[in-house]
Write a protein that holds these residues in place. Sequence first.
Motif, PDB file in Angstrom:
ATOM      1  N   GLY A  71      22.687 -19.711  32.784  1.00 32.81           N
ATOM      2  CA  GLY A  71      22.593 -20.603  33.941  1.00 32.81           C
ATOM      3  C   GLY A  71      22.445 -19.897  35.279  1.00 32.81           C
ATOM      4  N   ASN A  72      22.762 -18.599  35.336  1.00 36.34           N
ATOM      5  CA  ASN A  72      22.663 -17.847  36.579  1.00 36.34           C
ATOM      6  C   ASN A  72      21.452 -16.925  36.637  1.00 36.34           C
ATOM      7  OD1 ASN A  72      25.032 -18.912  37.720  1.00 36.34           O
ATOM      8  ND2 ASN A  72      26.268 -17.525  36.490  1.00 36.34           N
ATOM      9  N   GLY A  73      20.615 -16.935  35.613  1.00 36.92           N
ATOM     10  CA  GLY A  73      19.411 -16.109  35.630  1.00 36.92           C
ATOM     11  C   GLY A  73      19.272 -15.245  34.391  1.00 36.92           C
ATOM     12  N   GLU A  74      18.441 -14.220  34.529  1.00 34.92           N
ATOM     13  CA  GLU A  74      18.156 -13.346  33.400  1.00 34.92           C
ATOM     14  C   GLU A  74      19.285 -12.362  33.128  1.00 34.92           C
ATOM     15  OE1 GLU A  74      13.777 -12.407  32.382  1.00 34.92           O
ATOM     16  OE2 GLU A  74      14.030 -12.018  34.535  1.00 34.92           O
ATOM     17  N   LEU A  75      19.399 -11.998  31.854  1.00 37.20           N
ATOM     18  CA  LEU A  75      20.337 -10.969  31.415  1.00 37.20           C
ATOM     19  C   LEU A  75      19.556  -9.940  30.607  1.00 37.20           C
ATOM     20  CD1 LEU A  75      23.236 -13.261  30.215  1.00 37.20           C
ATOM     21  CD2 LEU A  75      23.367 -11.612  32.089  1.00 37.20           C
ATOM     22  N   PHE A  76      19.874  -8.672  30.814  1.00 24.69           N
ATOM     23  CA  PHE A  76      19.202  -7.572  30.136  1.00 24.69           C
ATOM     24  C   PHE A  76      20.248  -6.793  29.365  1.00 24.69           C
ATOM     25  CE2 PHE A  76      17.063  -8.705  34.009  1.00 24.69           C
ATOM     26  CZ  PHE A  76      15.740  -8.847  33.600  1.00 24.69           C
ATOM     27  N   GLY A  77      20.016  -6.629  28.076  1.00 22.53           N
ATOM     28  CA  GLY A  77      20.997  -5.953  27.258  1.00 22.53           C
ATOM     29  C   GLY A  77      20.430  -4.757  26.535  1.00 22.53           C
ATOM     30  N   TYR A  78      21.307  -3.821  26.260  1.00 17.68           N
ATOM     31  CA  TYR A  78      20.954  -2.767  25.316  1.00 17.68           C
ATOM     32  C   TYR A  78      22.149  -2.539  24.415  1.00 17.68           C
ATOM     33  CZ  TYR A  78      23.378   1.520  26.984  1.00 17.68           C
ATOM     34  OH  TYR A  78      24.309   2.476  27.287  1.00 17.68           O
ATOM     35  N   GLY A  79      21.838  -2.107  23.221  1.00 21.26           N
ATOM     36  CA  GLY A  79      22.870  -1.840  22.244  1.00 21.26           C
ATOM     37  C   GLY A  79      22.569  -0.545  21.525  1.00 21.26           C
ATOM     38  N   THR A  80      23.603  -0.006  20.922  1.00 23.96           N
ATOM     39  CA  THR A  80      23.432   1.203  20.128  1.00 23.96           C
ATOM     40  C   THR A  80      24.105   1.036  18.777  1.00 23.96           C
ATOM     41  OG1 THR A  80      25.408   2.236  21.076  1.00 23.96           O
ATOM     42  CG2 THR A  80      23.291   2.776  22.099  1.00 23.96           C
ATOM     43  N   TYR A  81      23.526   1.704  17.826  1.00 24.10           N
ATOM     44  CA  TYR A  81      24.095   1.885  16.498  1.00 24.10           C
ATOM     45  C   TYR A  81      24.266   3.388  16.375  1.00 24.10           C
ATOM     46  CZ  TYR A  81      23.962   2.448  11.367  1.00 24.10           C
ATOM     47  OH  TYR A  81      24.225   2.776  10.063  1.00 24.10           O
ATOM     48  N   VAL A  82      25.492   3.858  16.221  1.00 23.39           N
ATOM     49  CA  VAL A  82      25.754   5.289  16.083  1.00 23.39           C
ATOM     50  C   VAL A  82      26.572   5.481  14.816  1.00 23.39           C
ATOM     51  CG1 VAL A  82      26.760   7.347  17.128  1.00 23.39           C
ATOM     52  CG2 VAL A  82      25.697   5.617  18.588  1.00 23.39           C
ATOM     53  N   GLU A  83      25.889   5.939  13.780  1.00 26.75           N
ATOM     54  CA  GLU A  83      26.509   6.173  12.475  1.00 26.75           C
ATOM     55  C   GLU A  83      27.376   4.999  12.023  1.00 26.75           C
ATOM     56  OE1 GLU A  83      28.326  10.031  12.297  1.00 26.75           O
ATOM     57  OE2 GLU A  83      26.423  11.032  12.688  1.00 26.75           O
TER      58      GLU A  83
END
Length: 140
Positions: A71-83
């Motif tokens: 509702g407040n705009g765009e969201l940008f995400g990143y994630g990691t998989y580490v072992e």
Amino acid sequence: MSTTTMTHTADTAEPVTAPDLPSDDRSGDGYDWMETLEGTAWSVLPNWGSEGWDAGSWPYIIFTVARTRDGNGELFGYGTYVEGDTFTYWFRSQDACFEAITAEVFFHWASGQSDGPDNLPETAAALPEKDRKPYPGWTA
């Protein structure tokens, strides 16, 4: 299946509800885990910077990205998989997200865990601007 969770953005510290990064079920390796991203908001990010250097080291270190809206705009995400361990970070600003990805990718380059530029500066912030954003040939 896409699920969401209540979290906070790393750049503005505001509470948001955003898509979860699938957790590792420990029945396979990182390649198997990447298959769990299908049908979710998440995409694998294989390369980073102007020359498309490795973002991670498959199947042990995998970077992912997502983009959504609330509702407040765009969201940008990143994630990691580490072992097998997964971590998720959300940002209100795409620039802040890119800087955070750059810092983590730089760590893996500097430690020799993934292939990056030959002449790394002392810090991620000292990388040229062209190497602090997605590889131009990459599309999600």
